[in-house]
Design an enzyme around this catalytic site. Structure first.
Site, mmCIF file in Angstrom:
data_model
loop_
_atom_site.group_PDB
_atom_site.id
_atom_site.type_symbol
_atom_site.label_atom_id
_atom_site.label_comp_id
_atom_site.label_asym_id
_atom_site.label_seq_id
_atom_site.Cartn_x
_atom_site.Cartn_y
_atom_site.Cartn_z
ATOM 1 N N LYS A 1 0.800 -1.224 0.000
ATOM 2 C CA LYS A 1 0.000 0.000 0.000
ATOM 3 C C LYS A 1 0.842 1.288 0.000
ATOM 4 O O LYS A 1 0.357 2.340 -0.392
ATOM 5 C CB LYS A 1 -0.986 0.004 1.176
ATOM 6 C CG LYS A 1 -2.140 -0.976 0.945
ATOM 7 C CD LYS A 1 -3.035 -1.121 2.156
ATOM 8 C CE LYS A 1 -4.150 -0.148 2.127
ATOM 9 N NZ LYS A 1 -5.225 -0.484 3.096
ATOM 10 N N GLY B 1 -5.901 1.861 18.745
ATOM 11 C CA GLY B 1 -4.913 1.562 17.716
ATOM 12 C C GLY B 1 -4.475 2.832 17.007
ATOM 13 O O GLY B 1 -5.179 3.868 17.083
ATOM 14 N N ALA C 1 -5.298 1.637 9.599
ATOM 15 C CA ALA C 1 -6.760 1.670 9.688
ATOM 16 C C ALA C 1 -7.207 2.790 10.636
ATOM 17 O O ALA C 1 -8.212 3.472 10.379
ATOM 18 C CB ALA C 1 -7.281 0.316 10.167
HETATM 19 P P1 ATR Z 1 -3.710 -1.707 10.164
HETATM 20 O O1 ATR Z 1 -3.288 -1.229 8.817
HETATM 21 O O2 ATR Z 1 -4.735 -2.831 10.112
HETATM 22 O O3 ATR Z 1 -4.122 -0.612 11.059
HETATM 23 P P2 ATR Z 1 -1.160 -1.776 11.452
HETATM 24 O O4 ATR Z 1 -0.789 -0.523 10.737
HETATM 25 O O5 ATR Z 1 -0.153 -2.862 11.544
HETATM 26 O O6 ATR Z 1 -2.443 -2.439 10.786
HETATM 27 O O7 ATR Z 1 -1.663 -1.372 12.929
HETATM 28 C C1 ATR Z 1 -2.084 -2.289 13.867
HETATM 29 C C2 ATR Z 1 -2.502 -1.557 15.140
HETATM 30 O O8 ATR Z 1 -2.995 -2.522 16.075
HETATM 31 C C3 ATR Z 1 -1.354 -0.848 15.827
HETATM 32 O O9 ATR Z 1 -1.875 0.318 16.430
HETATM 33 C C4 ATR Z 1 -0.910 -1.847 16.879
HETATM 34 O O10 ATR Z 1 -0.290 -1.286 18.029
HETATM 35 P P3 ATR Z 1 1.291 -0.937 18.055
HETATM 36 O O11 ATR Z 1 1.422 0.357 17.316
HETATM 37 O O12 ATR Z 1 1.623 -0.833 19.478
HETATM 38 O O13 ATR Z 1 1.987 -2.080 17.368
HETATM 39 C C5 ATR Z 1 -2.230 -2.437 17.271
HETATM 40 N N1 ATR Z 1 -2.090 -3.785 17.840
HETATM 41 C C6 ATR Z 1 -1.683 -4.906 17.202
HETATM 42 N N2 ATR Z 1 -1.723 -5.969 18.037
HETATM 43 C C7 ATR Z 1 -2.147 -5.488 19.240
HETATM 44 C C8 ATR Z 1 -2.400 -6.092 20.520
HETATM 45 N N3 ATR Z 1 -2.213 -7.396 20.723
HETATM 46 N N4 ATR Z 1 -2.826 -5.287 21.514
HETATM 47 C C9 ATR Z 1 -3.021 -3.965 21.326
HETATM 48 N N5 ATR Z 1 -2.810 -3.346 20.145
HETATM 49 C C10 ATR Z 1 -2.385 -4.093 19.113
#
Ligand code: ATR
Length: 296
Positions: free
Chosen positions: A73, A133, A137
């Site tokens: 992307k 998050g 997204a």
């Molecule tokens: P997307 O494009 O789907 O948003 P991404 O850019 O990888 O995917 O973002 C994933 C989000 O989910 C991030 O905010 C991540 O938190 P970190 O920035 O701390 O990595 C969050 N996330 C992923 N796994 C998580 C978990 N087990 N608990 C809490 N937050 C989580």
């Protein structure tokens, strides 16, 4: 004759890796049928390092356009002739239109999010929201909530710096309404107390970890906020189940998936897809998806 492909059939598709589980081909091809458009949507699983070759091939083959998903992307930006303001703000492109050998990039994720809210009659203007998050997204959700007049956006993330960066961007580029904090039970409780919309953009609760939930306390539902979970596998996450038990309006991620795809379809084929068709597609896809899960 059963085969609907003709010598004039145009091609659109999905570029990503992995894409085997994508639902986009199902509903994109259904949209072609509904609108009687002579076009087919195909999956293209592109290996790392092959993106440039694929783009050249797409131009040579006169492909009409394509969706872009993980992990391309942002890489795709290197190959575009023009990028929409929205995609620049999102810093990513999920839709490309090819016209006379030139590539035009768009991002319809935010549009998919806001159309999913609108389809459920959820108003955003002057509302308080909390986003869990701070990834791609969350960026799409924050930008759209701010553009549509949200009064306050609280961004909570496990990695606090990322939440702060996203809030700063919203404040700088759209409206000075965003704050950030670390994602924790306490912070969710604190901000949800007077909030109208909670959006989970993290994968917490997604299959195969269905027992996980971003919250363990039910206090956050006291104000009866709308709970939007971007996860659609399962269709009803634990988070949504608890919210529903607490009489909150709930929205799963299927609507956002469908409406970002519908917005791409509209770009390629220059049509407007009415809400009724979007909602029909959504319930068909939920039914299909549930049946597929039962087969496993
Ligand atoms: P997307 O494009 O789907 O948003 P991404 O850019 O990888 O995917 O973002 C994933 C989000 O989910 C991030 O905010 C991540 O938190 P970190 O920035 O701390 O990595 C969050 N996330 C992923 N796994 C998580 C978990 N087990 N608990 C809490 N937050 C989580």
């Amino acid at each position: 004759m059963a085969c609907k492909i003709t010598a004039k059939t145009s091609i659109t598709g999905l570029v990503g890796n992995p894409i085997e589980h994508s639902l986009s081909p199902i509903f994109q091809n259904r949209l072609c049928e509904i609108f009687n458009i002579d076009s087919i949507y195909l999956p293209f699983n592109v290996a790392q390092g092959d993106l440039e070759k694929i783009i050249k091939a797409f131009k040579a083959l006169n492909i009409k356009g394509f969706n872009v998903t993980i992990p391309y992307k942002t890489d795709i930006l290197n190959f575009l002739n023009e990028v929409s303001d929205e995609a620049l703000l999102m810093e990513s492109v999920n839709t490309v239109r090819i016209n006379k050998g030139k590539l035009y990039g768009f991002n319809t994720d935010g549009l998919g999010f806001i159309r999913a809210l609108q389809s459920q009659n959820v108003k955003v203007k002057d509302k308080n929201s909390v986003i869990l998050g701070a990834g791609g997204a969350a960026r799409a959700a924050a930008i759209k909530l701010a553009q549509h007049g949200c009064k306050r956006i609280v961004i909570l993330n496990r990695t606090e710096d990322k939440a702060k960066n996203l809030a700063d961007m919203v404040n700088r580029k759209i409206a000075d309404i965003a704050v950030s904090d670390e994602l924790s039970e306490e912070s969710i409780k604190k901000y949800a107390a007077d909030c109208d919309i909670v959006v989970n953009t993290t994968p917490v609760g997604m299959s195969p970890n269905e027992d996980n939930c971003p919250v363990s306390s039910e206090d956050i539902f006291i104000n009866k906020p709308v709970i939007f979970d971007m996860v659609y596998n399962p269709i009803k996450t634990k988070f949504l189940n608890i919210a529903e038990t607490n009489l909150c309006k709930i929205i799963n991620g299927m609507g956002m998936l469908i409406y970002q795809g519908i917005s791409s379809f509209e770009i390629w084929h220059e049509v407007n897809v009415p809400l009724s068709i979007g909602e029909e597609l959504k319930s068909d896809l939920e039914e299909y998806f549930t049946q597929m899960q039962d087969f496993k």
